[in-house]
Write an enzyme that holds these catalytic residues in place. Sequence first.
Site, mmCIF file in Angstrom:
data_model
loop_
_atom_site.group_PDB
_atom_site.id
_atom_site.type_symbol
_atom_site.label_atom_id
_atom_site.label_comp_id
_atom_site.label_asym_id
_atom_site.label_seq_id
_atom_site.Cartn_x
_atom_site.Cartn_y
_atom_site.Cartn_z
ATOM 1 N N TYR A 319 -8.775 17.593 -18.723
ATOM 2 C CA TYR A 319 -9.119 18.929 -19.716
ATOM 3 C C TYR A 319 -8.593 18.725 -21.108
ATOM 4 O O TYR A 319 -8.845 19.656 -21.735
ATOM 5 C CB TYR A 319 -8.560 19.957 -18.776
ATOM 6 C CG TYR A 319 -8.840 20.334 -17.543
ATOM 7 C CD1 TYR A 319 -10.077 20.689 -17.094
ATOM 8 C CD2 TYR A 319 -7.914 20.866 -16.704
ATOM 9 C CE1 TYR A 319 -10.485 20.995 -15.818
ATOM 10 C CE2 TYR A 319 -8.286 20.943 -15.271
ATOM 11 C CZ TYR A 319 -9.361 21.145 -14.774
ATOM 12 O OH TYR A 319 -9.539 21.545 -13.820
ATOM 13 N N CYS A 358 -2.150 2.146 -13.891
ATOM 14 C CA CYS A 358 -3.177 1.366 -14.524
ATOM 15 C C CYS A 358 -4.354 1.800 -14.782
ATOM 16 O O CYS A 358 -5.503 1.678 -14.326
ATOM 17 C CB CYS A 358 -3.360 0.021 -13.395
ATOM 18 S SG CYS A 358 -1.963 -0.596 -12.852
#
Length: 428
Positions: A319, A358
């Site tokens: 967000y 990752c």
Amino acid sequence: MDLFAYEGGTLRCEGVPVGDIAADVGTPTYVYSRGTLAEHLTRVRDAFAAVDPLICYSVKSCGNLAVLRALVDLGAGMDVVSGGELHRALAAGCPPERIVYAGVGKRDDEIAAALDAGIHLLNVESEQEFENIARIARARGTECRCALRINPDVDPKTHRHTTTGTKETKFGVDIERARAFFRTYGHDAHARLVGLHLHIGSPVYDTAPYVEAVRRALALRADLQREGFEVSVLDAGGGFAADYETGRSPAAADYAAAIVPLLEPAVRDGLRVVLEPGRSIAANAGILLTRVQYVKRSGDKRFAICDAGMNALLRPSHYDAFHFIWPAEPRAGSVPTRRAADPGVAGLEPCDVVGPLCETGDYLALDRALPVLERGDLLAVFTAGAYGMSMASRYNSSPLPAEVLVDGDRFSLVRRRETYADLVAHEG
Ligand SMILES: *Cc1c(COP(=O)(O)O)cnc(C)c1O
């Protein structure tokens, strides 16, 4: 407002130094303050006292059983959006007559569970869903109370991922269809259509969209009553902003000042008001503790690589959310004067606070002005109580964080940290 403060150079939650919690249960860990939860629930209740609402805390904002139990003990009801949340609310001891249930995709088994529990209100989001609820209620020889979720078509001017009351969203039915809906389904003997529901988005930083949405809902109610339908409940949803230290969040009293005058005449005329605040109760009541694993520099950039990232707190990457971050045990002189992008401390340098996953999107803050950080430092991510743990994932096979609830000068582990055995327990 919250009960996290620097005292004697260290961050405390109520009476407990958060460093003690990290030393005891490790990191990453969510820490919740019971006193802060109570304070924010009380603020909403006091602000809206003139219309005596049923306050149904939104379980999806932070659903830990101990948090729910604390709020139930303080008199809150629960707003649930799935069978799993209904299970949580009941497990926390919430009386069914204080539970409301929204959601666009309720499955038959979820509807049956709600009927069996005898909850206060099912908030219905489509014609097909209403027919399904009525069918299941009839087959079980029972009845239930339903409210039609209307889509008042107001723009709450919040993030597109959390806008829920405009015509383009999947939620509710368009307000123009509501009258036809009542004409078709308003006399069902098993699924009794008793109210209207709306939830326009979150966080809504302005009171005007509520005023507009509630006005439209009340006008619709008046029309429906004229046609002979009794509309005895208005569930005005949640979405009140938490104070993310931006200085632009209205307080509960501001929202109430805007909406209560509209609601009062209807309440005198027998209307029951329901509110569904989540974020405004839980956000300020929680922080995430994470430990710096490594500090590294690449060119001009400084990275603090932590043991929590988007797996533990998704809001920054999902967000673009701002969470104030600061060392829980700052070196001398670097106690922040405010929780803003500029924390009022001299000699800071930009830093990306990132997680171990990752993914390039795995961060808690980008280019944040922070003091010197060293491997092993404990960081507090503030205002993380809502949509923190409840959106956490096990991505990269990260065990879910622990959760701790503080009450005065005591703390208890209310969810133990997951183990590697937990990670694979349901597989193979
Ligand atoms: C998420 C949600 C809420 C709570 O929103 P907050 O912003 O946390 O107050 C209330 N009602 C419904 C239907 C929701 O989906």
